[in-house]
Design a protein around this motif. Structure first.
Motif, PDB file in Angstrom:
ATOM      1  N   ALA A  52       0.854  -1.197   0.000  1.00 51.87           N
ATOM      2  CA  ALA A  52       0.000   0.000   0.000  1.00 51.87           C
ATOM      3  C   ALA A  52       0.881   1.236   0.000  1.00 51.87           C
ATOM      4  O   ALA A  52       1.956   1.260   0.611  1.00 51.87           O
ATOM      5  CB  ALA A  52      -0.921  -0.012   1.211  1.00 51.87           C
ATOM      6  N   ASN A  53       0.446   2.272  -0.688  1.00 56.08           N
ATOM      7  CA  ASN A  53       1.212   3.525  -0.712  1.00 56.08           C
ATOM      8  C   ASN A  53       0.769   4.438   0.427  1.00 56.08           C
ATOM      9  O   ASN A  53      -0.139   4.101   1.196  1.00 56.08           O
ATOM     10  CB  ASN A  53       1.081   4.207  -2.082  1.00 56.08           C
ATOM     11  CG  ASN A  53      -0.342   4.616  -2.415  1.00 56.08           C
ATOM     12  OD1 ASN A  53      -1.203   4.749  -1.544  1.00 56.08           O
ATOM     13  ND2 ASN A  53      -0.608   4.825  -3.698  1.00 56.08           N
ATOM     14  N   GLY A  54       1.388   5.588   0.537  1.00 53.57           N
ATOM     15  CA  GLY A  54       1.078   6.539   1.606  1.00 53.57           C
ATOM     16  C   GLY A  54      -0.335   7.080   1.569  1.00 53.57           C
ATOM     17  O   GLY A  54      -0.850   7.565   2.572  1.00 53.57           O
ATOM     18  N   ALA A  55      -0.985   6.975   0.422  1.00 55.69           N
ATOM     19  CA  ALA A  55      -2.361   7.455   0.282  1.00 55.69           C
ATOM     20  C   ALA A  55      -3.377   6.371   0.648  1.00 55.69           C
ATOM     21  O   ALA A  55      -4.580   6.575   0.498  1.00 55.69           O
ATOM     22  CB  ALA A  55      -2.602   7.928  -1.148  1.00 55.69           C
ATOM     23  N   GLY A  56      -2.885   5.218   1.121  1.00 54.08           N
ATOM     24  CA  GLY A  56      -3.801   4.141   1.491  1.00 54.08           C
ATOM     25  C   GLY A  56      -4.383   3.399   0.311  1.00 54.08           C
ATOM     26  O   GLY A  56      -5.497   2.879   0.383  1.00 54.08           O
ATOM     27  N   GLU A  57      -3.622   3.318  -0.762  1.00 54.59           N
ATOM     28  CA  GLU A  57      -4.072   2.602  -1.953  1.00 54.59           C
ATOM     29  C   GLU A  57      -3.155   1.404  -2.207  1.00 54.59           C
ATOM     30  O   GLU A  57      -1.955   1.471  -1.958  1.00 54.59           O
ATOM     31  CB  GLU A  57      -4.042   3.522  -3.171  1.00 54.59           C
ATOM     32  CG  GLU A  57      -4.979   4.704  -3.040  1.00 54.59           C
ATOM     33  CD  GLU A  57      -4.760   5.710  -4.154  1.00 54.59           C
ATOM     34  OE1 GLU A  57      -5.771   6.243  -4.641  1.00 54.59           O
ATOM     35  OE2 GLU A  57      -3.612   5.969  -4.535  1.00 54.59           O
ATOM     36  N   VAL A  58      -3.746   0.339  -2.710  1.00 49.64           N
ATOM     37  CA  VAL A  58      -3.017  -0.896  -2.971  1.00 49.64           C
ATOM     38  C   VAL A  58      -2.922  -1.106  -4.480  1.00 49.64           C
ATOM     39  O   VAL A  58      -3.947  -1.060  -5.169  1.00 49.64           O
ATOM     40  CB  VAL A  58      -3.742  -2.097  -2.320  1.00 49.64           C
ATOM     41  CG1 VAL A  58      -3.029  -3.395  -2.617  1.00 49.64           C
ATOM     42  CG2 VAL A  58      -3.885  -1.886  -0.825  1.00 49.64           C
ATOM     43  N   PRO A  59      -1.711  -1.366  -5.023  1.00 49.47           N
ATOM     44  CA  PRO A  59      -1.596  -1.662  -6.446  1.00 49.47           C
ATOM     45  C   PRO A  59      -2.086  -3.085  -6.728  1.00 49.47           C
ATOM     46  O   PRO A  59      -1.712  -4.032  -6.033  1.00 49.47           O
ATOM     47  CB  PRO A  59      -0.098  -1.518  -6.736  1.00 49.47           C
ATOM     48  CG  PRO A  59       0.567  -1.769  -5.424  1.00 49.47           C
ATOM     49  CD  PRO A  59      -0.398  -1.322  -4.359  1.00 49.47           C
ATOM     50  N   CYS A  60      -2.943  -3.228  -7.731  1.00 50.25           N
ATOM     51  CA  CYS A  60      -3.588  -4.507  -8.035  1.00 50.25           C
ATOM     52  C   CYS A  60      -3.682  -4.705  -9.539  1.00 50.25           C
ATOM     53  O   CYS A  60      -3.653  -3.748 -10.301  1.00 50.25           O
ATOM     54  CB  CYS A  60      -5.022  -4.518  -7.507  1.00 50.25           C
ATOM     55  SG  CYS A  60      -5.218  -4.083  -5.797  1.00 50.25           S
ATOM     56  N   VAL A  61      -3.840  -5.976  -9.929  1.00 48.76           N
ATOM     57  CA  VAL A  61      -4.245  -6.302 -11.301  1.00 48.76           C
ATOM     58  C   VAL A  61      -5.581  -7.008 -11.216  1.00 48.76           C
ATOM     59  O   VAL A  61      -5.843  -7.768 -10.276  1.00 48.76           O
ATOM     60  CB  VAL A  61      -3.209  -7.164 -12.059  1.00 48.76           C
ATOM     61  CG1 VAL A  61      -1.924  -6.396 -12.277  1.00 48.76           C
ATOM     62  CG2 VAL A  61      -2.949  -8.470 -11.362  1.00 48.76           C
ATOM     63  N   THR A  62      -6.426  -6.741 -12.178  1.00 48.48           N
ATOM     64  CA  THR A  62      -7.742  -7.372 -12.231  1.00 48.48           C
ATOM     65  C   THR A  62      -7.593  -8.798 -12.758  1.00 48.48           C
ATOM     66  O   THR A  62      -6.914  -9.031 -13.754  1.00 48.48           O
ATOM     67  CB  THR A  62      -8.684  -6.572 -13.149  1.00 48.48           C
ATOM     68  OG1 THR A  62      -8.824  -5.258 -12.611  1.00 48.48           O
ATOM     69  CG2 THR A  62     -10.054  -7.219 -13.239  1.00 48.48           C
ATOM     70  N   VAL A  63      -8.216  -9.752 -12.080  1.00 43.19           N
ATOM     71  CA  VAL A  63      -8.192 -11.150 -12.504  1.00 43.19           C
ATOM     72  C   VAL A  63      -9.060 -11.300 -13.759  1.00 43.19           C
ATOM     73  O   VAL A  63     -10.202 -10.855 -13.779  1.00 43.19           O
ATOM     74  CB  VAL A  63      -8.711 -12.065 -11.370  1.00 43.19           C
ATOM     75  CG1 VAL A  63      -8.859 -13.501 -11.864  1.00 43.19           C
ATOM     76  CG2 VAL A  63      -7.792 -12.000 -10.163  1.00 43.19           C
TER      77      VAL A  63
END
Length: 128
Positions: free
Chosen positions: A56-67
């Motif tokens: 997660a980054n400092g902005a509270g977001e998680v990098p993801c890929v869509t299945v």
């Protein structure tokens, strides 16, 4: 960890940043779902919508890929089957850790594409 093993298309999946559920830690390769507009761990008989690809980054977001249907993921078995054996084509559930599959076929969402063995920790390839 669910690691992208192969895709039946020649494209790199785009990375999307999704809002994280407060107080939850995320690990690379974790199966995720959306709940109330935020990502959270996916387990059991719930088909994952996303796979975590970074912290997660400092902005509270998680990098993801869509299945996607054309993606295959390599992971491990959390436990050996207790009621027979597993075979290619069987559908198993996602372990409570969100990064492995179980040997439980009832309500399975991860279809086995390849198996390196039947013991806990053995590598398997799945698609959702």
């Amino acid at each position: 960890m669910f690691r992208l093993s192969s895709m039946k298309v020649g494209l790199t999946p785009p990375i999307e940043y999704k809002a994280a559920t407060a107080g939850e830690d995320f690990v690379v390769g974790e199966a995720l779902k959306l709940a109330s507009g935020k990502v959270t761990k996916c387990s059991g008989t719930t088909k994952p919508e996303l796979i975590c690809v970074g912290p997660a980054n400092g902005a509270g977001e998680v990098p993801c890929v869509t299945v996607q249907d054309y993606m295959e993921f390599e992971t491990t078995l959390a436990a050996a089957p207790t009621d027979g054996s597993l075979a290619v084509g069987d559908k198993v559930t996602i372990h409570t850790d969100g990064v492995q599959v179980t040997a439980t076929k009832t309500g399975g969402v991860a279809q086995l594409v390849a198996l390196a063995g039947q013991a806990a920790g053995d590598r398997v390839t799945v698609r959702f």
